[in-house]
Structure formats: C-alpha cells, structure tokens
Write an enzyme that holds these catalytic residues in place. Sequence first.
Site, PDB file in Angstrom:
ATOM      1  N   GLN A 229      -4.843  -0.113  -6.527  1.00  0.00           N
ATOM      2  CA  GLN A 229      -4.582  -0.329  -5.053  1.00  0.00           C
ATOM      3  C   GLN A 229      -5.885   0.269  -4.137  1.00  0.00           C
ATOM      4  OE1 GLN A 229      -1.332  -1.455  -3.862  1.00  0.00           O
ATOM      5  NE2 GLN A 229      -3.029  -1.838  -2.439  1.00  0.00           N
TER       6      GLN A 229
ATOM      7  N   ASP B  31      -6.391  -9.195  -9.699  1.00  0.00           N
ATOM      8  CA  ASP B  31      -6.834  -9.299  -8.504  1.00  0.00           C
ATOM      9  C   ASP B  31      -7.475 -10.685  -7.829  1.00  0.00           C
ATOM     10  OD1 ASP B  31      -5.277  -8.410  -6.056  1.00  0.00           O
ATOM     11  OD2 ASP B  31      -6.109  -6.458  -6.384  1.00  0.00           O
TER      12      ASP B  31
ATOM     13  N   LYS C 278       5.398  -4.202  -6.006  1.00  0.00           N
ATOM     14  CA  LYS C 278       4.534  -4.679  -6.850  1.00  0.00           C
ATOM     15  C   LYS C 278       5.929  -4.302  -7.961  1.00  0.00           C
ATOM     16  CE  LYS C 278       0.055  -5.413  -4.725  1.00  0.00           C
ATOM     17  NZ  LYS C 278      -0.773  -4.885  -3.864  1.00  0.00           N
TER      18      LYS C 278
END
Length: 286
Positions: free
Chosen positions: A96, A119, A52
């Site tokens: 995460q 997300d 990322k």
Amino acid sequence: MAVILDGKALAAEIKANLSGRAQTLREKGVTPCLAVVLVGNDSASVIYVRNKKKDCEESGIKSLAFELPEETSQSGLISLINDLNARADVHGILVQMPLPGHINEKEILLAVDPRKDVDAFHPENVGLITQGQPRFAPCTPAGVMALLDKYAIDPKGKECVVVGRSDIVGKPMALLLLHRHATVTIAHSRTPDLAAVCRRADILVSAVGRLGLITGDMVKPGAVVVDVAMNRKPDGKLAGDVVFAEAEPKASYITPVPGGVGPMTRAILMQNTITAAEWAQTQMKG
Ligand code: NAP
C-alpha cells in the site's frame, strides 16, 4: 441529463464473475491469495486496506494482511517481500502506497516479483502495458476502460483529454486510450489554458486531485466525463475534480464520485489476482 456510469454496479458484476473463477481454482487445489502490506497507520491507507479485504471476500480470494509499524526499515520490508515472492500460496502482492518518507518506494516496487505485481507498478509490467501486451492491467485506467466498454463508449477516433500525468493513472490511462485508437492529449500542471484543452474532449478524464478543478464551461456538450479523483470536501465527504452539478447537464455520460472509478479500480485488482492464481495453477500442471 447525462447517463451515470455506474462503477459500483459493474464492479459487483465483475467480482461475482471472479468468484466463479476462484471456485474453479479451488476445485483444482489452488486458493487464490492476495497479500496486502501496510506500513504505518496512514488513515486513508488503513481504509483502502480494509476495503481490499472486503473485495477479496466478495471475489473468493483469500487475503493476508501484513501490518507493519511506521518505523519498519527498508531492508525489513524488502525481506518480507522476498518471503512473499517465494511463497507458492501467495499469488498477488500489494504494497500500500504511500510508504513512510524513509522508505524508497521505487526500490520497493522493484522488489516485488513482476508475476505477483497485481498493481502493475513494476517497470517490467509498465513496459508490457506500454507495448500493448499487458501481463496485468493497470487497475485504475483498466477500470475506466471497462466502464466505457460496459456502456458501449468506443474511444476509437475520439478526441480524449487526460488531465494528470502520474505513473499510476494519467500516463497508463492515456496509453490505454491510445491503444484503442483515440487521439489523446495529456494535460498537466504546466498546461496553459486547461479549459480550452478540456473543451476539445469527446472523452474527458480528470485525474488530478483538486476539488472543483473541472467546471461546467470546460466540458464540451455531449462529452463523456470520467472523474478519477478522490478528494475530501470540507464536510469530510468524497468528491472528484469535476463540479458534478455543472458538468452533468452538459455531458452525455458521467461518473459519480463515489461510486464511479473507485470501485472499478478495486475490481480490476481482484481480477489481476485471479489471473495470477490461474497462471500459478497452470504451472502446477506443467
Ligand atoms: P498525482 O500523482 O498527484 O498526479 C496529479 C497530476 O495532476 C499530476 O500530473 C499534476 O501535474 C496534475 N495537476 C496538478 N495540478 C494541476 C492543475 N491545476 N491542472 C492540471 N493538472 C494538474 O495523483 P494521482 O496518483 O495520479 O491521483 C490523482 C487523483 O486520482 C487523486 O485524487 C487520487 O486520490 C485519485 N485516484 C483515484 C483512484 C481511484 O481508484 N478512483 C486511483 C488512484 C488515484 P504535474 O505532473 O505537472 O505535477
């Protein structure tokens, strides 16, 4: 021979376009910024976070990494998220997953400001996706849709089968296909005769995480086969759910693993971050 749906190439194209948008933002005084929070040192998560960071560099996005020890408490993590929610220089927040067992993931997802939830896991954003008016695109399913669009594959009127019903892939994938007027079936671990269901599919999307689940006999001739899964083979290499060598000769289009859906997921995350920064810039103007 099927056409390979090249997610790596399309993701590179998307990121190049995003760096243009990032440059425009910088000229207006806003540096797009994604905060990535990692708790513990799960080896797969460490790799995802590293990727990322690289994606951010390629998209003109500043990345901030918060690497917290495994024993971080629920309240400690929420307090960091609250700080990031309040920071005007942070536009996207990504925690995460998976988190260590002692942390309540649902509560963490709820703590992220929905306007920074790149997300798209917060229930408010999930609701907007369900209603067909997303604030942020669900990364993996939107990556699949972008790939289909790139190759002019229109789901309208097609029989689509999504194998897997998780909140982050299967369900939103089915919704995006439905919003594009496909007839959608969702299969899962309790579906009897998975092979027969899959054989109906003009577009077959597998998102299970089981090596070799989708064999050639489950693919309708001419179908589009999208393999979302990322499994490790005994030799350590990545592979999807689909037995590529069997499915490829029958399919019209097929994604490789790696190089298919994975890079697309990451590109859409970057796209969501730029979108969040553009909103922040608009608010500055107001
Ligand atoms: P998940 O939460 O474990 O969900 C897996 C789904 O597969 C569940 O709905 C499960 O059904 C279903 N399933 C399990 N065994 C099955 C079987 N034998 N037949 C039919 N369905 C079965 O996984 P996920 O988070 O959705 O991820 C799925 C895969 O995609 C994993 O390999 C993951 O690594 C990969 N992934 C890739 C990307 C990417 O960017 N490429 C992004 C996210 C995830 P039940 O609900 O009945 O248990």
